[in-house]
Write a protein that holds these residues in place. Structure first.
Motif, PDB file in Angstrom:
ATOM      1  N   PHE A 155      77.263  60.303  39.338  1.00 37.35           N
ATOM      2  CA  PHE A 155      76.259  59.291  39.679  1.00 37.35           C
ATOM      3  C   PHE A 155      74.884  59.932  39.649  1.00 37.35           C
ATOM      4  N   ASN A 156      73.882  59.093  39.496  1.00 39.40           N
ATOM      5  CA  ASN A 156      72.502  59.570  39.487  1.00 39.40           C
ATOM      6  C   ASN A 156      71.597  58.384  39.793  1.00 39.40           C
ATOM      7  N   SER A 157      70.366  58.685  40.163  1.00 34.55           N
ATOM      8  CA  SER A 157      69.399  57.628  40.440  1.00 34.55           C
ATOM      9  C   SER A 157      68.012  58.116  40.065  1.00 34.55           C
ATOM     10  N   ASN A 214      75.561  50.657  35.136  1.00 28.40           N
ATOM     11  CA  ASN A 214      74.132  50.891  35.324  1.00 28.40           C
ATOM     12  C   ASN A 214      73.561  49.746  36.146  1.00 28.40           C
ATOM     13  N   GLU A 218      64.073  50.549  40.418  1.00 31.90           N
ATOM     14  CA  GLU A 218      65.076  51.544  40.789  1.00 31.90           C
ATOM     15  C   GLU A 218      66.209  51.519  39.775  1.00 31.90           C
ATOM     16  N   TYR A 219      66.694  52.725  39.459  1.00 25.12           N
ATOM     17  CA  TYR A 219      67.778  52.876  38.486  1.00 25.12           C
ATOM     18  C   TYR A 219      68.910  53.654  39.141  1.00 25.12           C
ATOM     19  N   GLN A 220      70.125  53.137  38.985  1.00 20.52           N
ATOM     20  CA  GLN A 220      71.312  53.846  39.460  1.00 20.52           C
ATOM     21  C   GLN A 220      72.378  53.793  38.380  1.00 20.52           C
ATOM     22  N   THR A 221      73.132  54.873  38.284  1.00 22.23           N
ATOM     23  CA  THR A 221      74.257  54.888  37.348  1.00 22.23           C
ATOM     24  C   THR A 221      75.450  55.544  38.025  1.00 22.23           C
ATOM     25  N   TYR A 222      76.624  54.973  37.806  1.00 19.90           N
ATOM     26  CA  TYR A 222      77.873  55.483  38.381  1.00 19.90           C
ATOM     27  C   TYR A 222      78.910  55.570  37.274  1.00 19.90           C
ATOM     28  N   HIS A 265      76.811  53.532  46.813  1.00 23.66           N
ATOM     29  CA  HIS A 265      77.556  54.622  46.181  1.00 23.66           C
ATOM     30  C   HIS A 265      79.029  54.583  46.555  1.00 23.66           C
ATOM     31  N   LYS A 279      63.617  56.365  39.464  1.00 21.85           N
ATOM     32  CA  LYS A 279      62.733  55.219  39.612  1.00 21.85           C
ATOM     33  C   LYS A 279      61.740  55.205  38.464  1.00 21.85           C
ATOM     34  N   ARG A 328      69.930  47.657  44.314  1.00 16.86           N
ATOM     35  CA  ARG A 328      70.304  48.794  45.165  1.00 16.86           C
ATOM     36  C   ARG A 328      71.794  48.673  45.452  1.00 16.86           C
TER      37      ARG A 328
END
Length: 461
Positions: free
Chosen positions: A335-337, A388, A344-348, A396, A339, A393
């Motif tokens: 995972f990572n995040s 993605n 906001e960007y998140q990926t798992y 996790h 901005k 938000r």
């Protein structure tokens, strides 16, 4: 020169053993803190020439933008270190004698160790462009880089940032916060296209342009020109275009900072080669964080992981091995995040920039163009590969469980309401996403009904 044997590389826990950590970033400090929790007798020394105290490197941009001061970026009060008997040495290590277990310092007396932990971090990439050594040309990684950027932009009328990744976006936002126009040069056909699928890249690019970023795609740097006094005056692209500027930010990635240990008996490649216990080829010498390179990478992971959260996990894992029993690094799903200005960007899990059958994808984007969700999955059995989120938000814990337990994409989608991090403050868009999925794949999914809880359950949660 021997190969590492990790379980034999952890020296017997003797009272008063001398543990020296070079580097006070997230990896080194996490390791020191966790060793101290389990070993009250060890002499722990942390050496850094960058700053005396640990600070949040990800907050450097906010110091420049005036949102924080340096003091605000320090997670621990200055008295914390002495109270926990963590000895800080503010100096640069100039050489290491591995045979004598001795460190030479730039200003202070040599130090000896029983266990040495190398947490040397990264340094900005450079590619031998003509003029890259001119005043006003720099990368952004260290606190010294921040101070240099303050100086270099004092009278800047126009800036150029080279490199279409996370550091490039940060530098661009920093410069615009001081009303300095920026030309953002991106070598690829879209922003961060080596990582992001096209739709996510397009969304971010629209947002950048809405913030008045002069985004130039398919544009590469050829040279940086001198104004005749040793300062930058312009850049020239490979297409021959000259762009006038007084500052150039080089944001073309980072590399392990291993100059200190090159040409020594320590085995290195791009980084310091380690096994899954972070052991090097030298007994009782370990490497963690950005400078470490796995001899055999963890499945679905890169050999070098230069991310804040993996650095923290490196420190925790090695501390456990040094104080309890050897344990292999097992980080779980990726995972990572980040901005991108306001998004906001998140990926798992694993979301490639491109894919082919049997991999399939579901992509939903809100009409406002700044909120999006993608799920990538096996098109045959629907097993989720990764997601993605942009402008969302996401929890996790939810996606970590889904990926560890091999949920299908449809199991995830019907429960997606549970994945929202702050449902009381945000518009969750759950039904709209499900409707889009149903239309694309001919299904009839409905949100999973939540279990109703009595009043007492809220007191006992």
């Amino acid at each position: 020169m021997r190969e590492p044997h990790a379980t034999g590389d952890f020296c017997i826990r003797t009272p008063g053993r001398r543990i020296v950590i070079i580097g006070n970033g997230i990896s080194g400090i996490t390791c020191a803190r966790h060793i101290r929790k389990r070993d009250s007798e060890a002499h722990i020394t942390i050496i850094s020439g960058e700053t005396e105290h640990f600070f949040s490197r990800t907050a450097l941009m906010y110091i420049f933008m005036g949102h924080m001061t340096y003091a605000h970026t320090k997670p621990y009060e200055d008295w914390f270190w002495e109270k926990n008997r963590l000895h800080l040495v503010h100096d640069w290590v100039t050489s290491i004698n591995f045979e004598q277990k001795e460190l030479q310092l730039q200003q202070q007396e040599p130090l000896t160790y029983d266990i040495l932990i190398l947490a040397l971090g990264s340094k900005p990439n450079k590619f031998d462009w003509p003029g890259q050594g001119l005043q006003g040309v720099q990368g952004l990684y260290s606190y010294q880089d921040l101070q240099m950027m303050n100086d270099n932009t004092a009278n800047c009328q126009h800036a150029v940032v080279v490199g279409g990744g996370l550091i490039g976006v940060e530098m661009t936002e920093m410069l615009l916060s001081r009303n300095i126009p920026v030309a953002f040069l991106v070598r690829e056909e879209g922003f961060w296209r080596s990582i992001l699928p096209k739709e996510e890249s397009d969304l971010v690019m629209r947002h950048l342009r809405e913030h008045h970023v002069d985004l130039r795609l398919n544009t590469e740097l050829k040279e940086i020109r001198d104004d005749g006094t040793g300062r930058v005056s312009a850049v020239v692209t490979t297409a021959g275009e000259e762009i006038s500027c007084q500052f150039v930010g080089l944001a073309v990635g980072v590399q392990p900072n291993i100059d200190l240990v090159r040409n020594t008996e320590l085995v290195v490649n791009r980084g310091i080669l380690v096994d899954q216990h972070f052991a090097t080829n030298i007994p009782n010498v370990f490497a963690i964080g950005d400078c470490a390179e796995y001899r055999v990478p963890v499945p679905q992971r890169q050999s070098i992981e230069q991310v804040w959260y993996t650095g923290r996990m490196h420190g925790e894992t090695l501390a456990h091995s040094l104080t309890h029993q050897p344990v292999k690094y097992n980080p779980g799903p990726w995972f990572n995040s980040a901005k991108f200005f306001d998004i906001e960007y998140q990926t798992y899990g694993m979301v490639p920039n491109r894919w082919k059958q049997p991999v399939d994808s579901f992509y939903w984007e809100h009409a406002d163009g700044i909120i999006a969700f993608r799920a990538v999955f096996n098109g045959e059995d629907k097993r989720l590969h990764g997601v993605n989120g942009l402008g969302l938000r996401l929890r996790h814990e939810f996606f970590d469980q889904a990926l560890r337990e091999n949920w299908t994409v449809e199991q995830v989608l019907v429960k997606l309401d549970q994945a929202n991090f702050d449902p009381e403050f945000s518009d969750r868009h759950h039904r709209e996403m499900l409707q889009a999925y149903n239309e694309q794949f001919g299904t009839n999914l409905e949100p999973e009904k939540k279990e109703k809880k009595g009043l007492l359950s809220y007191f006992w949660r």
